[in-house]
Structure formats: C-alpha cells, structure tokens
Enzyme design. Structure first.
Site, PDB file in Angstrom:
ATOM      1  N   ASN A 188       0.875  -1.172   0.000  1.00  0.00           N
ATOM      2  CA  ASN A 188       0.000   0.000   0.000  1.00  0.00           C
ATOM      3  C   ASN A 188       0.911   1.221   0.000  1.00  0.00           C
ATOM      4  OD1 ASN A 188      -1.760   2.064   0.548  1.00  0.00           O
ATOM      5  ND2 ASN A 188      -2.344   1.338   2.595  1.00  0.00           N
ATOM      6  N   LYS A 211       0.151   4.208  -0.167  1.00  0.00           N
ATOM      7  CA  LYS A 211      -0.459   5.388   0.482  1.00  0.00           C
ATOM      8  C   LYS A 211      -0.242   6.630  -0.391  1.00  0.00           C
ATOM      9  CE  LYS A 211      -0.119   3.069   4.893  1.00  0.00           C
ATOM     10  NZ  LYS A 211       0.031   3.151   6.341  1.00  0.00           N
ATOM     11  N   HIS A 267      -9.441   0.959   5.328  1.00  0.00           N
ATOM     12  CA  HIS A 267      -8.156   1.205   5.971  1.00  0.00           C
ATOM     13  C   HIS A 267      -8.356   2.166   7.139  1.00  0.00           C
ATOM     14  CE1 HIS A 267      -4.024   2.333   6.673  1.00  0.00           C
ATOM     15  NE2 HIS A 267      -3.674   1.268   5.974  1.00  0.00           N
ATOM     16  N   GLU A 281      -6.690   4.533   8.256  1.00  0.00           N
ATOM     17  CA  GLU A 281      -6.421   5.951   7.993  1.00  0.00           C
ATOM     18  C   GLU A 281      -7.644   6.623   7.389  1.00  0.00           C
ATOM     19  OE1 GLU A 281      -2.821   5.354   5.774  1.00  0.00           O
ATOM     20  OE2 GLU A 281      -1.796   4.781   7.623  1.00  0.00           O
ATOM     21  N   GLU A 319      -5.083  -5.007  10.747  1.00  0.00           N
ATOM     22  CA  GLU A 319      -4.100  -3.944  10.952  1.00  0.00           C
ATOM     23  C   GLU A 319      -4.404  -3.228  12.266  1.00  0.00           C
ATOM     24  OE1 GLU A 319      -2.206  -2.607   6.902  1.00  0.00           O
ATOM     25  OE2 GLU A 319      -3.865  -1.316   7.442  1.00  0.00           O
ATOM     26  N   GLY A 351       2.570   2.175  10.958  1.00  0.00           N
ATOM     27  CA  GLY A 351       3.494   3.296  10.817  1.00  0.00           C
ATOM     28  C   GLY A 351       4.210   3.669  12.105  1.00  0.00           C
ATOM     29  N   SER A 400       3.686  -2.232  10.430  1.00  0.00           N
ATOM     30  CA  SER A 400       5.136  -2.264  10.654  1.00  0.00           C
ATOM     31  C   SER A 400       5.766  -3.612  10.314  1.00  0.00           C
ATOM     32  CB  SER A 400       5.471  -1.860  12.097  1.00  0.00           C
ATOM     33  OG  SER A 400       5.007  -0.544  12.361  1.00  0.00           O
TER      34      SER A 400
HETATM   35  P1  13P Z   1       3.245   0.293   7.805  1.00  0.00           P
HETATM   36  O1  13P Z   1       3.745  -0.997   7.218  1.00  0.00           O
HETATM   37  O2  13P Z   1       3.983   1.488   7.305  1.00  0.00           O
HETATM   38  O3  13P Z   1       3.114   0.215   9.283  1.00  0.00           O
HETATM   39  O4  13P Z   1       1.740   0.492   7.240  1.00  0.00           O
HETATM   40  C1  13P Z   1       0.859  -0.567   7.300  1.00  0.00           C
HETATM   41  C2  13P Z   1      -0.354  -0.206   6.533  1.00  0.00           C
HETATM   42  O5  13P Z   1      -1.104   0.656   6.932  1.00  0.00           O
HETATM   43  C3  13P Z   1      -0.618  -0.916   5.277  1.00  0.00           C
HETATM   44  O6  13P Z   1      -1.891  -0.671   4.820  1.00  0.00           O
END
Ligand code: 13P
Length: 256
Positions: free
Chosen positions: A16, A18, A102, A104, A174, A180, A215
């Site tokens: 992803n 982002k 997601h 976010e 997640e 992150g 992560s």
């Molecule tokens: P990270 O691997 O940067 O923690 O992000 C995970 C994520 O949100 C994938 O959708």
C-alpha cells in the site's frame, strides 16, 4: 485437516503505497522490483498506488506476476461525486484488488462500518477483490475490547454482503497502534486475532485469506508468516523499498 486446508490458501503480499511516490520515483521503484523479481510459486503479490499512478503502475507491471489495485473506492458506480473514483474505473485499468476500510480512511475520512460495507459490495460488483481492513486502537486493546471491536467491523460487512461474499475476499488485520509506528503486534497477538477472524466464518474460514499489516519489515516477516493463520501481509513503508518488498515476498513464499 487444518494443515491440508491451509495449503489450499495462497499467501498474499500487498504494498500500500499510500500518498507517496512521483512518476520518477515510481519508475525507479518498479524497475528495481521487476529487476529483482524471482518467480514465487506460493504467493500472490500486488501494489496499490495512489489512484493517479495506477495507469503508470499497470503499464510497468503488465505481463509480470504482480497485480495492482486501488486504495479505496466510492460505493457508487458513477455519478456526480467530485473527486471520487469508482469500482468500474478501477476495473477499467485492470485492477485486481481494492483496499477498503483502511484505518487511515476510517479516521481521516470518517468512514463508518456501514460505509465500508457499501464499498465492499461495490468492489465485488465491479469484479474486484476487496481487501477489508479491520483493527483496534490501543485503547480498545488495553480495555480488552480488541476482538469485540474487530467482530463488529466484520459483522457490518457480513450483514450487507453475506458471509459467502466476505469469505471470498481478503481480510487484513491492521492494529491501529502498529501502523506506521514501528510497533508490530507480537506473533501471539496477531495469531489470536487471525484465529478469531477465521472462526467467525466457520467452515468457510479455511478458505479465507487473512493478512497482517502494521510495521511489517523484512526482519520480522518470517516470524509472522510462520503462524498458521497469517496468510501474508499488507505493507506500508516496507513496500516503498524494493529490497524490503522483495525480501518480504520471498519470506511469504518460503513460510509454513
Ligand atoms: P506500515 O507498514 O507502514 O506500518 O503500514 C501498514 C499499513 O497501513 C498498510 O496498509
């Protein structure tokens, strides 16, 4: 019995991207990924860039073993929805997957469980495979509510789409506190949630692909993939680095 069924599930690694990348950065990253690619018999791999770069990614990956997809979609197929992208549009550029729910977007765009359910249905209507993200906050985990919270997120989608439809999709666990942050769920924490999600689906659960996100890096992926209920990973930061990304794909191929 369980190990036989597990063998029927292919693993999946999804990057992803982002809101990262540029035409030039993407060109280099995709070239590095393709240059280092080795055939992986046990793993499906996909990249989900920003919408605007989907045609670029599609062109670069066309003919490779790597699929691509969107990071979100609008529940409607078309209409006066300024700034939105629909399932048929994602399908039009030959996307295979689309991420829905997601954390976010749930937080920054106030996407509710009900809205995510509509997105899920729209994705399947367009012939896409939804990657349904679920996961609890640190507060929910501390309060002992993690499993109940995740169950409610999944139930909202099952109620609208039906359990068979959700069992055909991909679930991504997640934990919000692990995204992150550099804090990965421990294998025990991830295993507990994955097993819980699988048992929500009864017999159908054996076919369900459940990936972990939060992560995941090349140095912790193998430990996570060794667990029977973890079928792969949804990567953020690690998918922006060709070496990391390829190493994680290789770990997924050799796990189990
Ligand atoms: P990270 O691997 O940067 O923690 O992000 C995970 C994520 O949100 C994938 O959708």
């Amino acid at each position: 019995m369980a190990s036989e069924s597990t063998a029927q599930r292919r693993r999946l690694v999804v990057g992803n991207w982002k809101m990262y990348g540029s035409r030039q950065e993407n060109t280099f990253l995709l070239a590095d990924i393709l240059a280092g690619w080795e055939p992986l018999a046990e793993v499906d791999v996909a990249i989900c860039p920003s919408f605007i770069y989907l045609p670029q990614v599609a062109e670069a990956l066309q003919g490779s073993a790597i699929a691509w997809g969107g990071q979100s979609l609008n529940p409607d197929d078309s209409g006066a929805f300024t700034g939105e992208v629909s399932g048929p549009m994602l399908a039009d550029v030959n996307s295979r997957y689309v991420i829905v729910g997601h954390n976010e977007r749930r937080r920054l765009r106030a996407e509710t469980d009900q809205f995510v359910a509509l997105q899920f249905v729209a994705a399947q209507r367009a012939g896409l495979i939804p990657i349904l993200c679920v996961g609890e906050s640190a507060e929910d985990r501390a309060a002992g509510n993690a499993l109940a919270f995740i169950t409610a997120q999944i139930s909202a989608v099952i109620n609208l789409a039906g359990i068979d439809a959700v069992a055909r999709a991909v679930l991504a666990y997640e934990p919000i506190w692990a995204v992150g942050t550099g804090k990965t769920a421990t294998p025990e924490q991830a295993a507990e949630v994955h097993a819980h999600i699988r048992q929500l689906f009864g017999e159908r659960g054996e076919q369900l692909t459940i990936v972990y996100g939060g992560s995941v890096k090349a140095n912790n992926a193998a430990q996570l993939f060794a667990l029977a209920d973890i079928d792969g990973a949804l990567l953020g930061g690690a998918s922006l680095n060709a070496e990391e990304f390829l190493a994680i794909c290789r770990h997924a191929n050799t796990a189990g």
